[in-house]
Design an enzyme around this catalytic site. Structure first.
Site, PDB file in Angstrom:
ATOM      1  N   GLN A 104      22.701  11.496 -47.500  1.00 54.69           N
ATOM      2  CA  GLN A 104      22.641  12.411 -48.640  1.00 54.69           C
ATOM      3  C   GLN A 104      22.395  13.830 -48.144  1.00 54.69           C
ATOM      4  O   GLN A 104      21.458  14.081 -47.381  1.00 54.69           O
ATOM      5  CB  GLN A 104      21.538  12.048 -49.641  1.00 54.69           C
ATOM      6  N   ASN A 121      20.692   4.928 -62.209  1.00 51.73           N
ATOM      7  CA  ASN A 121      19.433   5.069 -61.485  1.00 51.73           C
ATOM      8  C   ASN A 121      18.356   5.525 -62.462  1.00 51.73           C
ATOM      9  O   ASN A 121      18.643   6.203 -63.430  1.00 51.73           O
ATOM     10  CB  ASN A 121      19.629   6.095 -60.343  1.00 51.73           C
ATOM     11  N   MET A 130      14.947   8.821 -50.831  1.00 52.21           N
ATOM     12  CA  MET A 130      13.599   9.237 -51.233  1.00 52.21           C
ATOM     13  C   MET A 130      12.944   9.989 -50.081  1.00 52.21           C
ATOM     14  O   MET A 130      12.777   9.437 -48.992  1.00 52.21           O
ATOM     15  CB  MET A 130      12.762   8.017 -51.651  1.00 52.21           C
ATOM     16  N   CYS A 139      17.843  16.368 -57.430  1.00 53.29           N
ATOM     17  CA  CYS A 139      16.456  16.571 -57.011  1.00 53.29           C
ATOM     18  C   CYS A 139      15.871  17.812 -57.684  1.00 53.29           C
ATOM     19  O   CYS A 139      16.459  18.891 -57.618  1.00 53.29           O
ATOM     20  CB  CYS A 139      16.373  16.702 -55.497  1.00 53.29           C
TER      21      CYS A 139
END
Length: 331
Positions: free
Chosen positions: A68, A209, A16, A98
């Site tokens: 990531q 997720n 995040m 994203c």
């Protein structure tokens, strides 16, 4: 000895932006010894062209921890993956989920759902460059795509490139018309499609997720046959609710951890970070939700929010806030 990232992936905390910093991950590791932790997304160009190797810094106690990466150039991603692997990360993950404008303009993130062949090339190049496992995080589709059609094709192509572990955010990303924030909430969740993908690709390690906020919900997906569950915002805003019971409930090991004890264990870490030039609020902003739902939680948040920004603020502020929590609990 590093833990096995695939074993740890039974429960993970999502990458995040601005949230899952090294300070945040250190706190989360004190709450759960087993959970797989992810960095914020780091772009391959920042590492390879920009030389921003400080973005790879992490504390050795964070293991198992995954890096990531964002990018769409196989050569550049391979270089970035090698930098991450050399830095000691247990896993290198490619972001194909994203939806932010910044990510789209770089031709990576969720927009890569349109080019599974390119993603496969990226995965193959990254795997060639590193010993660490290379994984993918994706959406079920974007914009007008039909998830039932595009997702199996996407998984088939990355599997052929050697990817054996994938995390699927069970929502579409609408790159046209929705903000990144809206993309986390508005597109409907399709958990069933993710379970169908596990049935169709039994050899893939598939984590789900999106919208999962409790260990009870996580266990429902695991009990139905998925290999892992990734929790995002709930793990950040109510970390104790998600992580304190994770080791015994999800992994069958250890005991329920105590958030107050985690705070005490944070104190030497905070001292060390401040001596390196960090500001207290850089660390304590990740601790604000630690006692969410418990007596004294509001006072805890207020003391840290108001006090940690002040010049010279140090670990004693955290100790005072914790003492106030203990007083409230005893009242």
């Amino acid at each position: 000895m590093k833990n096995n990232a695939q074993k740890a992936a039974r429960l993970s905390v999502a990458p995040m932006m601005d949230w899952t910093t090294s300070d945040c991950r250190y706190l989360h590791r004190l709450l759960s010894r087993e959970t797989l932790l992810y960095t914020e997304m780091v772009t391959a160009p920042a590492l390879v062209r920009g030389g921003a190797l400080h973005l790879l810094d992490f504390h050795n106690d964070e293991h198992p921890v995954a890096l990531q990466l964002g990018g769409s150039d196989p050569v550049e991603l391979a270089e970035a993956a090698k930098l991450g692997s050399d830095a000691g990360y247990d896993e290198i993950n490619l972001n194909c989920g994203c939806p932010s404008d910044r990510v789209q303009s770089g031709a990576f993130g969720a927009v890569l759902m349109q080019t599974p062949e390119l993603v496969a090339d990226c995965v193959a190049a990254m795997r060639e460059a590193v010993k660490a496992e290379v994984t993918v995080k994706c959406r079920i589709g974007i914009d007008e795509q039909e998830p039932q059609e595009v997702l199996p094709d996407f998984l088939d192509k990355i599997r052929a490139a050697g990817c054996r572990r994938v995390t699927i955010h069970a929502r579409k990303a609408w790159l046209q018309g929705l903000s990144p924030k809206e993309n986390r909430d508005i597109p409907p969740l399709d958990y069933e499609l993710v379970h169908q993908m596990k049935a169709a690709f039994p050899d893939l390690h598939i984590s789900i997720n999106g919208g999962i906020a409790t260990l009870t919900e996580a266990k429902l997906h695991l009990d139905r046959g998925l290999d892992g569950v990734m929790v995002g915002r709930a793990a950040y805003h109510q970390p104790a609710e998600v992580l304190c019971g994770a080791d015994p409930e999800i992994y069958g090991t250890g005991s329920v951890s105590d958030p107050a004890e985690a705070v005490r264990q944070m104190l030497p870490y905070i001292e060390a970070r401040l001596s390196d030039g960090a500001k207290l609020n850089q660390i304590t902003r990740h601790m604000l939700g630690l006692f969410a739902g418990r007596p004294g939680a509001r006072q805890w948040r207020r003391m840290l929010s108001e006090g940690a920004c002040r010049a010279g603020a140090g670990p004693e502020l955290v100790e005072q806030a914790l003492a106030q929590m203990a007083d409230r609990a005893a009242a």
